[in-house]
Design an enzyme around this catalytic site. Structure first.
Site, mmCIF file in Angstrom:
data_model
loop_
_atom_site.group_PDB
_atom_site.id
_atom_site.type_symbol
_atom_site.label_atom_id
_atom_site.label_comp_id
_atom_site.label_asym_id
_atom_site.label_seq_id
_atom_site.Cartn_x
_atom_site.Cartn_y
_atom_site.Cartn_z
ATOM 1 N N ASP A 232 21.048 -69.812 -73.452
ATOM 2 C CA ASP A 232 20.774 -68.593 -72.685
ATOM 3 C C ASP A 232 21.931 -67.633 -72.954
ATOM 4 O O ASP A 232 23.047 -67.835 -72.465
ATOM 5 C CB ASP A 232 20.654 -68.953 -71.201
ATOM 6 C CG ASP A 232 20.351 -67.748 -70.318
ATOM 7 O OD1 ASP A 232 20.663 -66.611 -70.723
ATOM 8 O OD2 ASP A 232 19.823 -67.949 -69.207
ATOM 9 N N LYS A 273 21.697 -57.782 -68.041
ATOM 10 C CA LYS A 273 23.160 -57.762 -67.879
ATOM 11 C C LYS A 273 23.822 -56.775 -68.841
ATOM 12 O O LYS A 273 24.625 -55.945 -68.442
ATOM 13 C CB LYS A 273 23.739 -59.164 -68.114
ATOM 14 C CG LYS A 273 23.015 -60.259 -67.363
ATOM 15 C CD LYS A 273 23.104 -60.097 -65.861
ATOM 16 C CE LYS A 273 22.269 -61.145 -65.159
ATOM 17 N NZ LYS A 273 22.314 -61.045 -63.708
HETATM 18 C C1 LIG Z 1 22.411 -67.262 -66.995
HETATM 19 C C2 LIG Z 1 21.299 -66.439 -66.449
HETATM 20 N N1 LIG Z 1 20.052 -66.609 -66.915
HETATM 21 C C3 LIG Z 1 19.027 -65.891 -66.441
HETATM 22 C C4 LIG Z 1 19.210 -64.948 -65.441
HETATM 23 C C5 LIG Z 1 18.021 -64.160 -64.954
HETATM 24 O O1 LIG Z 1 18.017 -62.901 -65.570
HETATM 25 P P1 LIG Z 1 16.796 -61.860 -65.540
HETATM 26 O O2 LIG Z 1 17.158 -60.809 -64.552
HETATM 27 O O3 LIG Z 1 16.720 -61.299 -66.918
HETATM 28 O O4 LIG Z 1 15.580 -62.607 -65.165
HETATM 29 C C6 LIG Z 1 20.480 -64.730 -64.931
HETATM 30 C C7 LIG Z 1 20.699 -63.734 -63.870
HETATM 31 O O5 LIG Z 1 21.699 -63.699 -63.204
HETATM 32 C C8 LIG Z 1 21.559 -65.489 -65.448
HETATM 33 O O6 LIG Z 1 22.801 -65.324 -65.001
#
Ligand SMILES: Cc1ncc(COP(=O)(O)O)c(C=O)c1O
Length: 464
Positions: A232, A273
């Site tokens: 991720d 982000k």
């Molecule tokens: C490591 C990680 N993966 C996924 C997500 C979810 O992100 P999204 O807003 O794109 O669904 C976050 C959100 O904080 C995250 O920190």
């Protein structure tokens, strides 16, 4: 409504929303800080949002009215967008996104748009991958501490289990071979079939980038065990200082031997982000595995990115001058904020794990615990939430095995608010120190009294 009328899914509580991570958000909602309207309210430091570079996007929007008003070459494309529903996504957007992903990685790797699946955020991307790679009751191994949302995203609807890979502060929470093997054995003991490992790189909540050695270890591990690796990389554009970020795509490319696991490696990305757009719900899965790409594409019907969002973002991301400037400026601003937080914490006598990425710091408050237990951590968390007025995330909500660590976000507030949060925290630590030294001197004087009384009674006995 009678409970039997609902599904087990609707009534079970495995969603994870009762974790302190989400409870802190609820408390914040009841009493949010506002400089004018509620200056004593709770400051939200538990939300990994990036609001530092909004002005750059806003000024691009102001200078480019066409895509904002759904026009192309002065002609409305409203009807075209209103009818678009292809789950393969808009080619122009996928191309722009793939190029942006390469640019963030300094063009060391190239992403092929045909291997990209669009999803409604990384949340949907991670869940979709679970549906593609595992059955109910299978397991994924995740290094701790990990993003609390994974309990919801990976487990809740899919029935997949998470087995933690226990990492410790002794080596800066890096993944080791022993920790990996230990997690694998624990899963087997529980009779769970391990289908893969999921990492976040850069890490949420650590704010660190994975070392090249860790990536090699993981690639060798999945080769031996015949399982998947999900990386991720939602924070890949937030790496503001050295060491450099190495994407799993880069590690894969560099070693010929890794060709045999190429089909087992999948990347998750999102614009939530790096561009600070969680409300736009734009995420993606990138995979060399054609079957995974085909299945995930079909599944993406359940969480598509809207056509006007794709259209607008393809225009923004195709502007190379804008993306180059944005990436550079965003790094600079994150770096400044990060050092403000680290310095503020240092002034309060609080240390942090050394970090180079993300929108948060991993903060060491072990010395402030009344007892070195998770009860002690909860007690401190509640004091910081209700007395100090800061919502931070306790390490236990990230499944950290050592009590006393907390995640603090720094990019979702103004500089003044960050300064105020540090002021509040310093006052709190000063109060704790005073209380402790008062208690210590009280104890000392009790001991001195006791020694005095003992020695004078001995003297009296000696006289008699
Ligand atoms: C490591 C990680 N993966 C996924 C997500 C979810 O992100 P999204 O807003 O794109 O669904 C976050 C959100 O904080 C995250 O920190």
């Amino acid at each position: 409504m009678k409970q039997q009328l609902l599904s087990r899914k609707a009534t079970c509580n495995s969603h994870g929303q009762d974790s302190s991570y989400f409870l802190g958000w609820q408390e914040y909602e009841k009493n949010p800080y506002d400089e004018i309207k509620n200056p004593r309210g709770i400051i939200q430091m538990g939300l990994a949002e990036n609001q530092l570079s909004f002005d750059l996007i806003e000024s691009w929007l102001a200078n480019n009215p066409d895509p904002v008003s759904l026009m192309r070459d002065n002609v409305s494309i409203f009807r075209e967008l209103a009818l678009f529903q292809d789950y393969h996504g808009m080619p122009a957007f996928k191309e722009a996104l793939a190029r942006f992903m390469s640019e963030i990685r300094e063009n060391k790797v190239h992403f092929d748009p045909s291997k990209l699946v669009l999803t409604a955020g990384a949340t949907s991307a991670n869940e979709t991958l679970m549906f593609c790679l595992a059955e109910r009751g299978d397991a994924f191994l995740l290094p701790t501490p990990y993003y609390p949302g994974f309990d919801r995203d990976l487990k809740w609807r899919t029935g997949v289990e998470i087995i933690p890979i226990h990492c410790s502060s002794s080596n800066g929470f890096q993944i080791t071979e022993n920790a990996l093997e230990d997690a694998y054995r624990r899963a087997q003991k529980k009779k769970l079939r391990v289908k893969g490992v999921l990492i976040t790189n850069p890490s949420n909540p650590l704010g660190t980038t994975a070392k090249r050695g860790e990536l090699d270890l993981l690639l060798r591990f999945i080769a031996v065990k015949g399982i998947h690796l999900i990386s991720d990389e939602i924070y890949s554009g937030t790496v503001f200082s050295s060491p450099d970020f190495t994407s799993i795509a880069e590690a894969l490319k560099e070693v010929k031997d890794y060709d045999k696991v190429r089909n087992q490696v999948h990347i998750v990305y999102s614009l939530s982000k790096d561009l600070g757009l969680p409300g736009f719900r734009v995420g993606a899965i990138y995979s060399d595995n054609d079957t995974v790409v085909a299945a995930a594409t079909k599944m993406s019907s359940f969480g598509l990115v809207s056509s006007q969002t794709q259209y607008l973002l393809s225009a923004i991301l195709s502007d190379k001058k804008f993306t180059r400037n944005y990436i550079e400026e965003n790094h600079k601003r994150l770096k400044e904020r990060h050092s403000m937080l680290v310095q503020g914490l240092k002034n309060a006598g609080i240390g942090t794990l050394e970090s180079n990425a993300g929108l948060f710091c991993w903060v060491d408050m072990r010395h402030l615990l009344s007892s070195k237990t998770f009860e002690g951590e909860m007690e401190l968390w509640k004091k910081i939430l209700f007395e100090v007025g800061l919502n931070i995330s306790p390490g236990s909500s990230c499944h950290c095995t050592e009590p006393g660590w907390f995640r603090m976000c720094f990019a979702n507030m103004s500089q003044d608010t960050l300064n105020l949060s540090m002021e509040r925290l310093k006052n709190f630590v000063d109060r704790v120190d005073q209380l402790r030294s008062r208690r210590r001197s009280k104890n000392l004087s009790m001991v001195a009294n006791w020694v005095f009384r003992l020695s004078s009674s001995n003297r009296e006995r000696g006289r008699s």
